[in-house]
Design a protein around this motif. Structure first.
Motif, mmCIF file in Angstrom:
data_model
loop_
_atom_site.group_PDB
_atom_site.id
_atom_site.type_symbol
_atom_site.label_atom_id
_atom_site.label_comp_id
_atom_site.label_asym_id
_atom_site.label_seq_id
_atom_site.Cartn_x
_atom_site.Cartn_y
_atom_site.Cartn_z
ATOM 1 N N LEU A 93 68.920 44.279 -11.380
ATOM 2 C CA LEU A 93 70.225 43.756 -10.951
ATOM 3 C C LEU A 93 70.007 42.674 -9.912
ATOM 4 C CD1 LEU A 93 73.378 45.769 -9.970
ATOM 5 C CD2 LEU A 93 72.364 44.213 -8.300
ATOM 6 N N HIS A 94 70.788 41.603 -9.991
ATOM 7 C CA HIS A 94 70.790 40.576 -8.951
ATOM 8 C C HIS A 94 72.167 40.587 -8.306
ATOM 9 C CE1 HIS A 94 68.633 36.766 -7.574
ATOM 10 N NE2 HIS A 94 69.715 36.858 -6.813
ATOM 11 N N GLY A 95 72.193 40.795 -6.992
ATOM 12 C CA GLY A 95 73.461 40.978 -6.291
ATOM 13 C C GLY A 95 73.929 39.729 -5.567
ATOM 14 N N PHE A 96 75.243 39.559 -5.515
ATOM 15 C CA PHE A 96 75.867 38.404 -4.890
ATOM 16 C C PHE A 96 77.196 38.827 -4.270
ATOM 17 C CE2 PHE A 96 73.634 37.000 -8.706
ATOM 18 C CZ PHE A 96 72.886 35.915 -8.270
ATOM 19 N N THR A 97 77.870 37.853 -3.667
ATOM 20 C CA THR A 97 79.326 37.917 -3.497
ATOM 21 C C THR A 97 79.903 36.667 -4.147
ATOM 22 O OG1 THR A 97 79.385 36.772 -1.349
ATOM 23 C CG2 THR A 97 79.236 39.200 -1.330
ATOM 24 N N ILE A 98 81.154 36.775 -4.598
ATOM 25 C CA ILE A 98 81.899 35.619 -5.082
ATOM 26 C C ILE A 98 83.156 35.469 -4.237
ATOM 27 C CG2 ILE A 98 81.077 35.572 -7.466
ATOM 28 C CD1 ILE A 98 83.516 37.220 -8.261
ATOM 29 N N HIS A 99 83.655 34.240 -4.148
ATOM 30 C CA HIS A 99 84.888 33.999 -3.402
ATOM 31 C C HIS A 99 86.063 34.611 -4.157
ATOM 32 C CE1 HIS A 99 88.188 31.891 -1.397
ATOM 33 N NE2 HIS A 99 87.346 31.701 -0.406
ATOM 34 N N ALA A 115 93.424 40.468 0.123
ATOM 35 C CA ALA A 115 92.169 40.783 -0.568
ATOM 36 C C ALA A 115 90.996 40.278 0.258
ATOM 37 C CB ALA A 115 92.164 40.140 -1.950
ATOM 38 N N PRO A 116 89.827 40.954 0.199
ATOM 39 C CA PRO A 116 88.645 40.462 0.928
ATOM 40 C C PRO A 116 88.295 39.040 0.497
ATOM 41 C CG PRO A 116 88.261 42.674 0.045
ATOM 42 C CD PRO A 116 89.548 42.190 -0.557
ATOM 43 N N GLU A 117 87.843 38.223 1.441
ATOM 44 C CA GLU A 117 87.493 36.839 1.131
ATOM 45 C C GLU A 117 86.326 36.759 0.144
ATOM 46 O OE1 GLU A 117 88.953 33.840 2.085
ATOM 47 O OE2 GLU A 117 90.535 35.244 2.650
ATOM 48 N N GLU A 118 85.404 37.713 0.239
ATOM 49 C CA GLU A 118 84.260 37.748 -0.663
ATOM 50 C C GLU A 118 84.235 39.081 -1.405
ATOM 51 O OE1 GLU A 118 80.539 36.634 1.147
ATOM 52 O OE2 GLU A 118 81.509 35.123 2.409
ATOM 53 N N ILE A 119 83.912 39.014 -2.679
ATOM 54 C CA ILE A 119 83.937 40.183 -3.555
ATOM 55 C C ILE A 119 82.534 40.445 -4.064
ATOM 56 C CG2 ILE A 119 84.882 41.125 -5.699
ATOM 57 C CD1 ILE A 119 87.271 39.176 -5.264
ATOM 58 N N ILE A 120 82.114 41.704 -4.025
ATOM 59 C CA ILE A 120 80.788 42.077 -4.518
ATOM 60 C C ILE A 120 80.665 41.721 -5.997
ATOM 61 C CG2 ILE A 120 79.270 44.031 -5.030
ATOM 62 C CD1 ILE A 120 79.234 43.294 -2.120
ATOM 63 N N HIS A 121 79.542 41.100 -6.339
ATOM 64 C CA HIS A 121 79.312 40.595 -7.686
ATOM 65 C C HIS A 121 77.852 40.842 -8.057
ATOM 66 C CE1 HIS A 121 79.598 38.054 -11.200
ATOM 67 N NE2 HIS A 121 78.715 37.176 -10.733
ATOM 68 N N VAL A 188 79.023 32.970 -3.483
ATOM 69 C CA VAL A 188 78.947 32.624 -2.065
ATOM 70 C C VAL A 188 77.603 33.071 -1.492
ATOM 71 C CG1 VAL A 188 80.020 32.872 0.204
ATOM 72 C CG2 VAL A 188 81.455 32.845 -1.853
ATOM 73 N N GLN A 189 77.358 34.380 -1.447
ATOM 74 C CA GLN A 189 76.109 34.911 -0.905
ATOM 75 C C GLN A 189 75.201 35.409 -2.026
ATOM 76 O OE1 GLN A 189 76.203 37.394 2.759
ATOM 77 N NE2 GLN A 189 78.420 37.459 2.448
ATOM 78 N N SER A 252 87.915 19.723 -10.766
ATOM 79 C CA SER A 252 87.305 21.030 -10.500
ATOM 80 C C SER A 252 88.116 21.776 -9.462
ATOM 81 C CB SER A 252 85.876 20.823 -9.987
ATOM 82 O OG SER A 252 85.320 22.051 -9.596
ATOM 83 N N ARG A 253 88.267 23.073 -9.661
ATOM 84 C CA ARG A 253 89.015 23.915 -8.715
ATOM 85 C C ARG A 253 88.093 24.939 -8.073
ATOM 86 N NH1 ARG A 253 94.239 21.688 -8.096
ATOM 87 N NH2 ARG A 253 94.750 20.717 -10.069
ATOM 88 N N HIS A 254 86.834 24.630 -7.897
ATOM 89 C CA HIS A 254 85.877 25.612 -7.406
ATOM 90 C C HIS A 254 86.135 25.983 -5.960
ATOM 91 C CE1 HIS A 254 82.850 24.060 -10.611
ATOM 92 N NE2 HIS A 254 83.841 24.750 -11.111
ATOM 93 N N ALA A 255 85.888 27.258 -5.654
ATOM 94 C CA ALA A 255 85.928 27.688 -4.261
ATOM 95 C C ALA A 255 84.694 27.144 -3.537
ATOM 96 C CB ALA A 255 85.946 29.212 -4.187
ATOM 97 N N SER A 256 84.848 26.877 -2.261
ATOM 98 C CA SER A 256 83.698 26.407 -1.488
ATOM 99 C C SER A 256 83.315 27.480 -0.475
ATOM 100 C CB SER A 256 84.047 25.099 -0.777
ATOM 101 O OG SER A 256 85.152 25.280 0.079
#
Length: 256
Positions: A93-99, A115-121, A188-189, A252-256
């Protein structure tokens, strides 16, 4: 014989030694396939037979995901890993957060601000015959993704409604032996690789307060799942600030 290879071993979360999973693997005949086709068959099963949706928590077991019949990035990833290990394919598994912007449109607007600013992904790293690849494109089932593609036919990039991609009309989600992605533009992370989801969730959990956790499990996720079902049927809600369904918004509508 007990499996000692850490990237093939069962765990409480990757409980592929459970009868429901061993029976599924036998009924599908996946072990009779080549490694490439074995990975592809398992991947396609998780992508399309397990619908996109929200379970009660990220750290439920593979058999719970199978019983639910739906899941999101983390829970569908758990089932994918369990099935891959059940057919002898090494994975991690490779873990991240997403916006959280990536979930806008699925999360009701009334609760989106809290909602939390960052979500476990997470995504799944898989050993193929030619090396390791990243698998993330299994998250959105084909019917849900098709509904987004139809509703945003003039939008090449989308960050919302569960998708985070620069190529909405032709995202790399099909199994061809290489990487697959559908939410990578929201990352994000980067937490790195883990041998098991058990190890990952021991270190990283979604940051809910007790009250918010109760609200999510008992009310909000059911609300989200109802929205997912409507989107799958073609009823995509219009969200201020995002590209509107059936309109041409190419930026593009990407989160930064």
């Amino acid at each position: 014989m007990t499996i000692t290879e850490p990237l093939l071993a069962p765990t409480p979360i990757l409980n592929f030694d459970h009868p429901s999973i061993t029976r599924l693997v036998k009924d599908k005949g996946w072990n009779t396939l080549s490694t490439h086709d074995r990975i592809g068959a398992v991947y396609d099963f998780v992508r399309n037979e397990i619908a996109f949706g929200y379970n009660r928590s990220d750290d439920i077991s593979a058999t719970d995901v199978l019983a639910d019949g739906f899941g999101q990035c983390n829970t569908k990833g758990t089932l994918l890993m369990a099935l891959l290990r059940a057919v002898g394919v090494r994975c991690s598994l490779h873990g991240f957060t997403i916006h959280k912007a990536l979930q806008r449109g699925v999360v009701p607007e009334l609760v989106y601000p809290i909602a939390p600013e960052e979500i476990i992904h997470s995504w799944v790293e898989v050993e193929t015959e030619s090396g390791w690849v990243n698998l993330e494109g299994f998250i959105l089932d084909a019917a849900f993704l098709t509904a987004l593609q139809s509703s945003f036919s003039g939008t090449p990039s989308l960050c919302g409604y569960g998708a985070g991609t620069d190529c909405l009309q032709a995202p790399p989600v099909e199994w061809t032996g290489g990487d697959t992605y559908i939410q990578e533009t929201g990352i994000v992370q980067d937490f790195g690789s883990f041998a098991t989801p058990d190890d990952f969730y021991a270190k990283h959990q979604q940051s809910f307060s007790f009250i918010k956790g109760l609200l999510y499990r008992h009310i909000i996720r059911h609300w989200m799942n109802a929205r997912v079902r409507r989107i799958r049927l073609g009823s995509v809600p219009q969200i201020p600030g995002l590209a509107l369904p059936n309109h041409n918004h190419g930026e593009s509508r990407h989160a930064s």
